[in-house]
Design an enzyme around this catalytic site. Structure first.
Site, PDB file in Angstrom:
ATOM      1  N   ARG A  87       0.808  -1.235   0.000  1.00 10.01           N
ATOM      2  CA  ARG A  87       0.000   0.000   0.000  1.00 10.01           C
ATOM      3  C   ARG A  87       0.841   1.286   0.000  1.00 10.01           C
ATOM      4  O   ARG A  87       0.283   2.358   0.018  1.00 10.01           O
ATOM      5  CB  ARG A  87      -0.961   0.022   1.204  1.00 10.01           C
ATOM      6  N   ASP A 103      -0.563 -13.547   0.247  1.00 12.82           N
ATOM      7  CA  ASP A 103      -1.581 -12.689  -0.367  1.00 12.82           C
ATOM      8  C   ASP A 103      -2.046 -11.615   0.619  1.00 12.82           C
ATOM      9  O   ASP A 103      -3.245 -11.370   0.782  1.00 12.82           O
ATOM     10  CB  ASP A 103      -2.766 -13.520  -0.876  1.00 12.82           C
TER      11      ASP A 103
END
Lengths: 432, 182, 316
Positions: free
Chosen positions: A70, A311
């Site tokens: 992010r 993930d």
């Protein structure tokens, strides 16, 4: 001993697992000033800290081949430092991060930023996955050469499907010049439409749009065929369906350079777990049937599936505390992946050697890291893993900025006791 | 704790019912065979009493008064204390009671809350000419300013006891028990 | 006198989670409410002081009206919160909206939402009773109840009765609620439509699926036609409305396959000449308007049951 100390310690009774050229065995290992010092049976302790580690695994550290950091862009949900702390706390020494940041990692400047910040932090090696196409839009190739120079290890468009087979071919061909593989998330976007739940009895029961297994394995078959045509190297990021595994097995038999991974979630859950519309069980590749789950486990055991990726998908309330079909897919996974695999070992679905292969050995090959060696005198990089250690995944143990996990609040077994990166202790969770 | 005891057996019940009928017939509004009041029994016990009363009245009047049934489930003031009752009986009344003379019939008159609920319910069926109240047994213990016009039996029942009116499956009153509350 | 059993209903999210006894109890209660609705003064004081909030994130004038009328007939205070899907997605999350609703201290929130599971989301996060007025393609439990109420009223019992549900099963929440409820009450349910409209695994909802309508209608006691969503974007399920009517619509000829006097039902709004021929919709066997009438009674029963169950819980 606290994190970031120069390491002086003696690890007693752990089993060496996952080292290149080092058979699995139980022994004592001494690290002095952060470097491998001595290996042997019943080493005598000097002034260093002694770690009684019977039952623990002394590994070269876990490697993740797919996480989202992010940063840059959405640092409220996660950033490179918090991602690295998650990784270190779980025994990861290297994490490949996907390019779906804001801006996306489709340019060497972004790649350099990620690499430089992570180096400065020194908590975990962060390996950028470069975008395959400009702005992940699937139309023009991103500058893979420059990104390779800056440190990109793979190229892919995160979870965006690459609709054009021609473009995928060109990308795979072009990446060969820089000895890089291409990673895809196999989705036939047209067939998947806006499906959110595996198409079957549960999508019908829940009234959610179906995502047929065929929308994945058609894309798997295409990506493999394109890979063969381009003579490239293909990594399939997250598989979920039985037929996808069958396609990969066949491709491997045919000698095509394909690797693939699964998430821990697809090994643990099925679509039947969606009965309460848990937004944390929504994933890019949907949870599928028990038959698919069994096929994934079998594929992992027989080596068709190379790796398990975390993930790691951190999302805040705005992305997750919404309607099921509007929630962004994914859960945070770095800190719980090892524990999930330990549970599967406990249940008899996997053995320890498979866990080491899919978290330690295979991901290194996928991201292009050298095989890990334990060489005396060299700086130590290691993770000491306890496959039975009980812990609770909650605000006290979570290192992520987000908390979107289906395992939130649960008691898990299996965790890292010690993580050392190039001689530096980056995580220690030890009763001293 | 004391055991349940029989307050009235069938023979006594018949006497009480006859007394109630006499009381009704003594009222000026009850004697015109062409303008008999509509007997409205409050479910469940009041309906049985109303039927028995109508039977006895018919012997004197030569004509059986009409009996209706009123379910007050949705008008009770203890719904929030006792929970939703899902299968009360149906109300069985003419759609409009405007101008009718009604004799509301209940089995046991105690706190007066049931009658309060019944009066509210009746208002939702129009504007009756008059509503009078008959109780088989008045056990005292009123919590609201409500009194019966005609009563079959007045009896003092100590607090902490409930009167249970027992019927058989033919809809006939069998006995009245005095039961200590659990 | 025996006290009738009480029904505990904290929310009504779907018929899937109710058992036959609960469904029957709700239908019985709705019967009493229907009697109220046939009086001149159609009002009960039962839910005085109860606040019902209708939260419709998807347009539906009728269902909203039906719920509002039901709440008013029970003397509840009712107010509406209309939000368009787009305004929600622009900023405020469903959770934020839900907390705003909760701050108004309603006892019951009636929610209609285009996302399946949205009522469950609210039920887990806010402390009032949630009544599902239709969520995505998942359930529409009050519609299911009113359909079943209408069938039971006309047929007496549903045990062994053949019910055909025809149309877009894949996208129909009405169908799902009916399937759950009808199965529990012993009906023999058949669904039919083009295979594009029959979702995989529908048999697990205890019905027999057909890709032609004739075997479903044959000998049926009830034929329920579902609305064809012509406005659905990207509709590639059927070539066009005319062809649909020819092969899958209910006309006089097809209706003759059903039992004589079989009930014709439709949850509305109808597409005349598409899923149902006008003469069938307006014919003697049609109970479509009675469905609408019964909707108010059923919703009164549901609001009453949920409100009182929750009122009971708040007791110290």
């Amino acid at each position: 001993m606290s994190a970031h100390d120069a390491g002086n310690f003696l690890i007693r009774g752990a089993s060496l697992r996952g080292w290149s050229g080092q058979p699995e065995r139980t022994c004592d290992v001494r690290v002095r000033a952060g470097a491998w010092d001595e290996i042997g049976d019943r080493l005598s302790a000097g002034d260093e800290t002694v770690l009684e580690a019977t039952g623990c695994w002394l590994t070269p550290g876990l490697v993740d081949c797919n996480a989202s950091a992010r940063e840059p862009g959405q640092e409220q949900d996660e950033d490179l430092a918090s991602l690295a702390r998650c990784a270190a706390a779980a025994g990861y020494v290297a994490v490949a991060v996907s390019p779906d940041t804001s801006p996306s990692n489709d340019d060497h400047a972004v790649t350099e930023l990620i690499v430089r910040r992570s180096r400065e932090q020194g908590i975990c090696e962060v390996l950028p996955i470069g975008a395959l196409t400009h702005r992940l839009q699937g139309t023009t190739l991103a500058p893979m050469g420059e990104m390779s120079e800056a440190g990109a290890v793979l190229f892919g468009d995160a979870d965006r499907p690459i609709t054009s087979s021609r473009l995928l071919r060109r990308a795979m061909e072009y990446a060969r010049s820089f000895d890089r593989g291409v990673v895809t998330q196999p989705i036939d976007a047209d067939l998947a439409a806006s499906g959110v739940v595996h198409e079957g009895n549960w999508s019908t029961r829940l009234g959610c749009k179906g995502f047929p297994a065929a929308a994945e394995h058609i894309a798997v078959a295409r990506d493999i065929a394109v890979c063969q045509l381009a003579q490239g190297r293909l990594h399939l990021a997250r598989l979920s369906a039985r037929r996808s595994v069958e396609h990969v097995a066949r491709a491997k038999r045919d000698g095509i350079a394909v690797t693939c991974a699964v998430t821990p979630w697809h090994l643990l859950y099925t679509h039947a777990d969606l009965a309460h519309y848990d937004v944390n069980l929504r994933f890019v590749a949907p949870l599928r049937s028990e038959d698919d789950r069994q096929a994934l486990l079998a594929g992992l055991r027989d080596g068709t599936i190379d790796a398990v990726c975390s993930d790691h998908q951190p999302w805040g309330l705005a992305e997750k505390e919404v309607e099921f079909d509007r929630a962004l897919p994914g859960a945070i996974g770095l800190q719980t992946t090892f524990a999930v695999l330990c549970r599967l070992v406990q249940q008899g679905d996997l053995d320890a050697a498979t866990v080491v292969r899919c978290l330690v050995t295979a991901p290194r090959q996928i991201v292009g890291l050298a095989p890990p060696v334990l060489q005396l005198g060299q700086p130590a990089t290691l993770a000491l893993l306890d496959p039975a250690a009980p812990w609770t995944f909650d605000a006290a143990t979570n290192r992520s900025k987000s908390r979107n996990s289906p395992l939130w609040g649960k008691v898990l077994h299996g965790n890292a006791r010690l993580t050392v990166l190039r001689g530096r202790v980056v995580h220690a969770d030890l009763p001293l | 704790m004391s055991e349940p005891s029989v307050l009235l057996d069938r023979a006594h019940l018949e006497q009480v019912l006859c007394h109630l009928a006499e009381e009704v017939l003594a009222q000026p509004w009850a004697c015109d065979p062409d303008d008999l009041p509509l007997l409205v029994g409050i479910r469940e016990g009041g309906v049985v009493v109303a039927e028995e009363l109508a039977r006895i009245l018919s012997l004197s009047l030569g004509k059986k008064p009409t009996v209706g049934a009123l379910d007050i489930t949705f008008y009770r003031d203890d719904t929030w204390l006792k929970g939703p009752r899902m299968t009360g009986g149906h109300t069985d009344l003419p759609a409009d009671l405007t101008g009718q003379r009604l004799l509301l019939v209940d089995d046991v008159l105690f706190t007066g809350r049931t009658v309060r609920a019944a009066l509210n319910a009746l208002v939702d069926f129009g504007r009756p000419r008059a509503v009078l109240l008959a109780a088989l047994i008045d056990r005292g213990g009123r919590e609201l300013p409500i009194q019966a016009d005609v009563v079959g039996l007045r009896v003092d029942v100590p607090a902490g006891h409930t009167l249970e009116v027992m019927c058989d499956d033919k809809g006939q009153l069998r006995a009245v028990l005095q039961v200590p509350n659990a | 006198m025996n006290q009738p059993p009480t029904l505990q209903l904290r929310h009504l999210l779907g018929l899937e989670t109710l058992d036959a006894q609960q469904i029957t109890a709700l239908l019985d209660l709705a019967g009493q409410m229907k009697a109220v609705n046939q009086r001149r003064i159609k009002k009960l004081p039962t839910l005085r002081g109860v606040t019902v909030l209708t939260f419709f994130v998807e347009n539906s004038t009728r269902t909203k009206m039906s719920f509002e009328l039901a709440a008013k007939r029970l003397s509840a205070d009712v107010m509406g919160f209309a939000a368009s899907t787009s305004s929600l997605s622009k900023g405020e999350t469903l959770l934020d909206t839900a907390r705003n609703l909760e701050a108004m201290a309603p006892d019951i929130v009636v929610i209609r939402h285009s996302s399946s599971g949205a009522p469950h989301f609210l039920a887990e996060r806010i402390g009032c009773g949630i009544v599902n007025a239709g969520d995505g393609a998942h359930e529409h439990p009050t519609q299911g109840l009113l359909d079943i109420f209408t069938m039971r009223e006309k047929l007496g019992t549903l045990q062994g009765k053949k019910v055909a549900i025809i149309g877009d099963l894949a996208h129909s929440r009405v169908a799902r609620s009916n399937l759950h409820g009808l199965h529990k009450l012993g009906a023999d349910v058949h669904v039919a439509g083009p295979a594009t409209m029959i979702p995989p695994g529908i048999e697990e909802l205890m019905c027999t699926a057909h890709t032609r309508v004739e075997p479903a209608i044959e000998g049926a006691d009830v034929v329920m036609m579902l609305r064809i969503q012509r406005e659905r974007q990207g509709n590639d399920l059927i070539p066009h409305a005319h062809e649909y009517h020819r092969f899958f619509g209910l006309d006089q000829q097809r209706l003759k396959l059903a039992k004589p006097g079989a009930l014709v039902m439709h949850p509305g709004p109808m597409n005349r000449g598409v899923e149902i021929a006008p003469e069938v919709a307006d014919g003697a066997q049609s109970v479509i308007l009675q469905q609408v009438e019964n909707g108010v009674a059923v919703r009164m029963a549901v609001l009453y049951a949920v409100a009182v169950t929750r009122g009971l819980e708040e007791k110290p």
